[in-house]
Design a protein around this motif. Structure first.
Motif, mmCIF file in Angstrom:
data_model
loop_
_atom_site.group_PDB
_atom_site.id
_atom_site.type_symbol
_atom_site.label_atom_id
_atom_site.label_comp_id
_atom_site.label_asym_id
_atom_site.label_seq_id
_atom_site.Cartn_x
_atom_site.Cartn_y
_atom_site.Cartn_z
ATOM 1 N N ALA A 102 0.825 -1.208 0.000
ATOM 2 C CA ALA A 102 0.000 0.000 0.000
ATOM 3 C C ALA A 102 0.863 1.263 0.000
ATOM 4 C CB ALA A 102 -0.944 -0.005 1.198
ATOM 5 N N THR A 103 1.920 1.257 0.777
ATOM 6 C CA THR A 103 2.801 2.425 0.846
ATOM 7 C C THR A 103 3.497 2.640 -0.491
ATOM 8 O OG1 THR A 103 3.142 2.141 3.217
ATOM 9 C CG2 THR A 103 4.799 3.431 2.032
ATOM 10 N N THR A 104 4.016 1.583 -1.074
ATOM 11 C CA THR A 104 4.709 1.703 -2.361
ATOM 12 C C THR A 104 3.779 2.273 -3.421
ATOM 13 O OG1 THR A 104 6.246 -0.083 -1.825
ATOM 14 C CG2 THR A 104 5.936 0.421 -4.164
ATOM 15 N N LYS A 105 2.567 1.750 -3.509
ATOM 16 C CA LYS A 105 1.613 2.253 -4.509
ATOM 17 C C LYS A 105 1.314 3.727 -4.279
ATOM 18 C CE LYS A 105 -2.954 1.658 -6.565
ATOM 19 N NZ LYS A 105 -2.770 2.904 -7.228
ATOM 20 N N ALA A 106 1.025 4.110 -3.046
ATOM 21 C CA ALA A 106 0.678 5.502 -2.750
ATOM 22 C C ALA A 106 1.828 6.446 -3.083
ATOM 23 C CB ALA A 106 0.270 5.644 -1.286
ATOM 24 N N VAL A 107 3.035 6.057 -2.730
ATOM 25 C CA VAL A 107 4.198 6.917 -2.971
ATOM 26 C C VAL A 107 4.471 7.039 -4.468
ATOM 27 C CG1 VAL A 107 6.694 7.163 -2.620
ATOM 28 C CG2 VAL A 107 5.216 6.496 -0.710
ATOM 29 N N LEU A 108 4.472 5.936 -5.180
ATOM 30 C CA LEU A 108 4.752 5.996 -6.618
ATOM 31 C C LEU A 108 3.663 6.749 -7.368
ATOM 32 C CD1 LEU A 108 6.330 2.484 -7.260
ATOM 33 C CD2 LEU A 108 7.452 4.666 -6.718
ATOM 34 N N ASP A 109 2.408 6.628 -6.920
ATOM 35 C CA ASP A 109 1.324 7.401 -7.523
ATOM 36 C C ASP A 109 1.574 8.902 -7.368
ATOM 37 O OD1 ASP A 109 0.024 5.060 -8.276
ATOM 38 O OD2 ASP A 109 -1.558 5.234 -6.750
ATOM 39 N N SER A 110 2.147 9.312 -6.217
ATOM 40 C CA SER A 110 2.420 10.739 -6.016
ATOM 41 C C SER A 110 3.486 11.238 -6.998
ATOM 42 C CB SER A 110 2.833 11.021 -4.564
ATOM 43 O OG SER A 110 4.173 10.673 -4.308
#
Length: 174
Positions: A102-110
């Motif tokens: 979840a963290t990886t997805k959220a960060v890369l989306d930013s």
């Protein structure tokens, strides 16, 4: 002491002037590199390290990375005028599960938001004035501040990786 202060002030101004002259394409390339570098950090941390705190007073590893993402959205939206996909009162740091996935997805989306938003700008827009609260600056300088912020928080996570026995990624300057 005065000479040191003066020298530091001159260096800051020189660096800011140089960074303010960076083109849109160069800025996009730098954010693309920063995304890859941040992903290497996210990949390097074992899944059980995402809720790890170096000391009780600091954010978790995931918290650092999600704070970085929150700021990417806010600062890039401010600099570019683009509307982020998050509501104004939504904080990734407070709402995203502190798991590796979840963290990886959220960060890369930013980072994707940052890169896509910058790609819509013209080089001339980098020189336009923009406001962040009471502070007025050029859009280019606000982008530089956003870049500095994500670099700062990514760098802070180096100690988290080392304390968990993981090896931080090699520096990716180019």
């Amino acid at each position: 002491m005065k000479k040191l202060s003066f020298l530091l002030a001159v260096m800051v101004l020189a660096c800011t002037s140089v960074f303010a002259q960076i083109t849109k394409d160069e800025t996009v390339a730098e954010w693309t590199r920063a995304k890859a570098y941040t992903k290497a950090y996210l990949d390097a941390m074992p899944a059980d390290g995402y809720t790890f705190k170096a000391t009780p007073e600091v954010r978790t590893f995931a918290g650092q990375m999600l704070h970085l993402a929150d700021a990417n959205y806010f600062l890039i939206a401010t600099a570019t005028g683009k509307v982020p996909p998050l509501a104004k009162d939504v904080s990734l740091e407070k709402t995203v599960a502190q798991t590796k996935e979840a963290t990886t997805k959220a960060v890369l989306d930013s980072y994707d938001f940052a890169i896509a938003s910058i790609q819509t700008m013209t080089d001339a827009q980098f020189k336009e004035e923009a406001s962040m609260g009471k502070m007025k600056s050029t859009r280019g300088l606000l982008l530089a501040k956003a870049f500095e912020h994500q670099t700062h928080h990514r760098g802070q996570t180096t100690i988290y990786l080392r304390l968990k026995g993981a090896t931080p990624p090699q520096e990716m300057l180019f």
